[in-house]
Design an enzyme around this catalytic site. Structure first.
Site, mmCIF file in Angstrom:
data_model
loop_
_atom_site.group_PDB
_atom_site.id
_atom_site.type_symbol
_atom_site.label_atom_id
_atom_site.label_comp_id
_atom_site.label_asym_id
_atom_site.label_seq_id
_atom_site.Cartn_x
_atom_site.Cartn_y
_atom_site.Cartn_z
ATOM 1 N N LYS A 188 0.910 -1.243 0.214
ATOM 2 C CA LYS A 188 -0.021 0.078 0.110
ATOM 3 C C LYS A 188 0.976 1.276 0.037
ATOM 4 O O LYS A 188 1.508 1.614 0.954
ATOM 5 C CB LYS A 188 -0.853 0.183 1.217
ATOM 6 C CG LYS A 188 -1.915 1.081 1.302
ATOM 7 C CD LYS A 188 -2.643 1.695 2.434
ATOM 8 C CE LYS A 188 -1.799 2.988 2.652
ATOM 9 N NZ LYS A 188 -1.677 3.947 1.788
ATOM 10 N N GLY A 241 7.040 4.528 8.327
ATOM 11 C CA GLY A 241 6.130 5.899 8.776
ATOM 12 C C GLY A 241 6.203 6.400 9.952
ATOM 13 O O GLY A 241 7.324 6.310 10.657
ATOM 14 N N SER A 242 5.021 6.819 10.393
ATOM 15 C CA SER A 242 4.990 7.362 11.675
ATOM 16 C C SER A 242 4.913 6.438 12.928
ATOM 17 O O SER A 242 4.442 5.423 12.834
ATOM 18 C CB SER A 242 3.635 8.382 11.959
ATOM 19 O OG SER A 242 2.562 7.638 11.876
ATOM 20 N N THR A 245 1.321 5.344 13.833
ATOM 21 C CA THR A 245 0.831 4.217 12.782
ATOM 22 C C THR A 245 1.345 2.935 13.311
ATOM 23 O O THR A 245 0.918 1.926 13.075
ATOM 24 C CB THR A 245 1.136 4.284 11.391
ATOM 25 O OG1 THR A 245 0.206 5.739 11.047
ATOM 26 C CG2 THR A 245 0.495 3.542 10.482
ATOM 27 N N GLY A 246 2.813 2.859 13.430
ATOM 28 C CA GLY A 246 3.387 1.622 13.815
ATOM 29 C C GLY A 246 2.902 1.039 15.053
ATOM 30 O O GLY A 246 2.713 -0.226 15.143
ATOM 31 N N GLU A 264 10.092 1.100 10.725
ATOM 32 C CA GLU A 264 11.059 2.186 10.392
ATOM 33 C C GLU A 264 10.280 3.587 10.712
ATOM 34 O O GLU A 264 9.333 3.716 10.039
ATOM 35 C CB GLU A 264 11.674 2.057 9.096
ATOM 36 C CG GLU A 264 12.944 2.863 9.191
ATOM 37 C CD GLU A 264 12.909 4.339 8.716
ATOM 38 O OE1 GLU A 264 12.305 5.130 9.498
ATOM 39 O OE2 GLU A 264 13.305 4.710 7.696
ATOM 40 N N CYS A 299 13.829 10.489 6.239
ATOM 41 C CA CYS A 299 13.647 9.736 7.720
ATOM 42 C C CYS A 299 15.179 10.067 8.573
ATOM 43 O O CYS A 299 14.838 10.257 9.667
ATOM 44 C CB CYS A 299 13.818 8.277 7.614
ATOM 45 S SG CYS A 299 12.523 7.620 6.428
ATOM 46 N N GLU A 398 9.770 14.266 15.493
ATOM 47 C CA GLU A 398 10.070 14.615 14.117
ATOM 48 C C GLU A 398 9.237 15.750 13.483
ATOM 49 O O GLU A 398 7.854 15.404 13.697
ATOM 50 C CB GLU A 398 9.965 13.085 13.395
ATOM 51 C CG GLU A 398 10.515 13.086 12.122
ATOM 52 C CD GLU A 398 10.472 11.654 11.374
ATOM 53 O OE1 GLU A 398 9.151 11.059 11.482
ATOM 54 O OE2 GLU A 398 11.381 11.348 10.806
HETATM 55 P P1 ADP Z 1 3.295 10.004 7.699
HETATM 56 O O1 ADP Z 1 3.431 11.037 8.801
HETATM 57 O O2 ADP Z 1 4.533 9.580 7.105
HETATM 58 O O3 ADP Z 1 2.326 10.329 6.618
HETATM 59 P P2 ADP Z 1 1.555 7.686 8.296
HETATM 60 O O4 ADP Z 1 2.121 6.487 9.437
HETATM 61 O O5 ADP Z 1 0.600 8.185 8.420
HETATM 62 O O6 ADP Z 1 2.911 8.830 8.492
HETATM 63 O O7 ADP Z 1 1.569 7.108 6.935
HETATM 64 C C1 ADP Z 1 2.697 6.198 6.319
HETATM 65 C C2 ADP Z 1 2.087 5.102 5.594
HETATM 66 O O8 ADP Z 1 1.313 4.593 6.692
HETATM 67 C C3 ADP Z 1 0.976 5.625 4.549
HETATM 68 O O9 ADP Z 1 0.815 4.698 3.469
HETATM 69 C C4 ADP Z 1 -0.424 5.595 5.485
HETATM 70 O O10 ADP Z 1 -1.456 5.209 4.420
HETATM 71 C C5 ADP Z 1 -0.181 4.377 6.112
HETATM 72 N N1 ADP Z 1 -1.204 4.589 7.374
HETATM 73 C C6 ADP Z 1 -1.685 5.467 8.016
HETATM 74 N N2 ADP Z 1 -2.539 5.229 9.033
HETATM 75 C C7 ADP Z 1 -2.642 3.849 8.862
HETATM 76 C C8 ADP Z 1 -3.209 2.888 9.639
HETATM 77 N N3 ADP Z 1 -4.077 3.168 10.690
HETATM 78 N N4 ADP Z 1 -3.134 1.492 9.575
HETATM 79 C C9 ADP Z 1 -2.364 1.217 8.393
HETATM 80 N N5 ADP Z 1 -1.552 2.070 7.646
HETATM 81 C C10 ADP Z 1 -1.699 3.228 7.804
#
Ligand code: ADP
Length: 494
Positions: A188, A241-242, A245-246, A264, A299, A398
């Site tokens: 995704k 990502g963030s 979300t992690g 990461e 990052c 960050e």
């Molecule tokens: P950023 O601040 O870099 O946008 P996110 O963690 O929001 O960080 O996004 C990184 C990825 O995680 C994107 O592909 C985003 O669509 C996906 N993402 C965001 N929220 C969720 C979630 N609840 N479950 C799974 N994937 C998510």
């Protein structure tokens, strides 16, 4: 760089972006779409399928089928290698097209995108293709009368969720070793950077990647990403990502099938300059690139500058003049050094950090504002914030924008305390001519990578991964294979 070719590609109409499931481009199951906004000028580039949980399930089923029937994992490694190498060559052949498409979508300056995106993705896929038929199992040193074999078997279906800053580079770091290991993938991409990865995957089909081996589902993280994370049919989840979300992904794993989750989660990386740096001008120039290129959306960006007190004021003055001279603007202009901020949301988030620092009386040495507003795009001036406290949010969290904080220190111990004084630990930088000091600092810095007398360089031969709340697991190098192989023991009585 061919300016004319870039200008021609800038004008190309982008067709609506559809998922790639089981080798076919398909719309969302409910017909849903979302606009794709270019951060260059705020215009709508095209639409993209707004994926549903059903779309994610369909892609996972395709990947499961493709894994279980052995069309990929059962192929001779040498044959998998040929396909992956061909794919890498095709990516190189499409490099400019992929780079420009990606820049129109995510705003990275083209000079960086060309190096860091298609070329890096091709290099990554090639690296793992070349390695895949050099991986052996083991014969254990057992007693006579028994034979212990350790097989390395591909884990199965990999879910990959990737961010918007380097969709091809980071995407390839995930899928390169996964596919080379024989796994199948559902990826995704981020909402604001899906177009170039979709194209990269399509090129993979041309190279002979069997259908269902690499599936791409577009849409929102909270819907598509969450469905992948919750699926009992996904064996491993890899993510960049963030932190927020992690955490959700780990919870989803715990709720579903205990799939392995590798994260990461970015950094708040200290870049430490001692007065005995070999060349202070170079240290400032490289440090400026290390935080301001790609508008800080990196990052490992060196977002906290720690400077030995005796050179603090002179160094901040130099950094300020560099920040002010930085060419920020149209990401498709090869002369641009820092392109657009990825989205209006991200820009607002960056500016909120600055407002908070300003309200706390911190010194906004330069920048701190939105610029080039008349373009309709999202641009921010390179920003230096001094006089900060270690507990400030701008020092702890960050930002992911062109924002560097500066703090002074007197001793190595003090530098280490400041450097290690956040929850994150992805990267660090260190500038000194003193070899002993360099090694003392490397040993004490809490980070996955320490750059010495440079910042941000690396290649495929070394791993990248964080410690602390920057995550777990490693991208790049042969270590990345560990995520995608299971060890299976056969204990045989002879
Ligand atoms: P950023 O601040 O870099 O946008 P996110 O963690 O929001 O960080 O996004 C990184 C990825 O995680 C994107 O592909 C985003 O669509 C996906 N993402 C965001 N929220 C969720 C979630 N609840 N479950 C799974 N994937 C998510």
């Amino acid at each position: 760089m061919d300016r004319n070719a870039i200008e021609e590609l800038r004008k190309v109409d982008v067709p609506p972006a559809l998922h790639l499931i089981d080798g076919v481009r398909v719309a969302a199951s409910d017909g849903g779409e979302m606009p794709v906004v270019s951060p260059i000028d705020g215009s709508v580039l095209t639409t993209m399928a707004r994926g549903t949980a059903q779309d994610a399930a369909q892609a996972i089923t395709a990947a499961r089928q493709a894994f279980d029937d052995g069309r990929w994992s059962g192929m001779a490694p040498s044959a998998r290698k040929v396909i992956l190498l061909k794919w890498a060559d095709l990516i190189d052949a499409h490099a400019l097209e992929l780079a420009v498409l990606g820049v129109r979508d995510n705003g990275t300056e083209i000079s960086m995108a060309l190096k860091a995106e298609p070329k890096s993705a091709a290099g990554t896929i090639r690296y793992y293709a070349e390695a895949l038929d050099k991986i052996y199992g083991e014969i254990a040193p057992t007693a006579r009368g028994t034979l212990g074999l350790v097989h390395k078997t591909p884990v199965g279906v990999v879910g990959a969720i990737v961010p918007w800053n380097f969709p091809l580079m980071i995407g390839a770091w995930k899928i390169g070793p996964a596919l080379a290991a024989g796994c199948t993938v559902v990826l995704k991409p981020a909402e604001t950077a899906s177009l170039s990865f979709l194209r990269l995957a399509e090129v993979g089909l041309q190279a002979g990647l069997p259908k269902g081996v690499l599936n791409v589902v577009c849409g929102e993280g909270a819907i598509v990403g969450a469905a992948i994370a919750e699926s009992p049919d996904v064996d491993v989840l890899v993510f960049t990502g963030s932190g927020a979300t992690g955490r959700r992904l780990l919870q989803a794993s715990a709720r579903s099938n205990l799939k392995r989750v590798y994260l990461e989660l970015g950094g708040k990386s200290p870049n430490i300059i001692f007065a005995d740096a070999p060349d202070l001008d170079e240290a400032v120039a490289v440090s400026a690139s290390g935080i301001f290129r790609n508008s800080g959306q990196v990052c490992i960006a060196g977002s906290r500058l720690l400077v030995e007190r005796s050179i603090h004021d002179a160094l901040v003055a130099k950094l300020k003049s560099m920040a002010e001279a930085m060419v920020v603007g149209d990401p498709l202009d090869p002369a641009t050094q820092a392109g657009a901020v990825n989205s209006d949301q991200q820009l607002a988030r960056n500016l909120a950090f600055i407002d908070e620092a300003r309200a706390a009386g911190r010194d906004i040495v330069c920048g701190g504002t939105r610029i080039l507003t008349d373009t309709g795009g999202y641009y921010m001036a390179p920003t230096i914030v001094a006089g900060v406290a270690q507990s400030d949010r701008i020092v702890q969290d960050e930002v992911f924008g062109p924002v560097v904080t500066v703090q002074a220190f007197d001793t190595e111990d003090e530098a280490i305390a400041l450097a290690n004084g956040t929850e994150l630990g992805l990267a660090a930088g260190l500038w000194t001519s003193n070899l002993s000091r360099a090694h003392r600092m490397i040993a004490r810095l809490r980070a996955g990578v320490v750059h010495v007398n440079t910042y941000g360089g690396s290649d495929m031969t070394v791993p990248l991964g964080g410690v602390g709340q920057s995550g777990n697991g490693h991208d790049k190098s042969l270590h990345a294979f560990d995520k995608f192989f299971d060890l299976k023991t056969a204990w045989i009585k002879l």
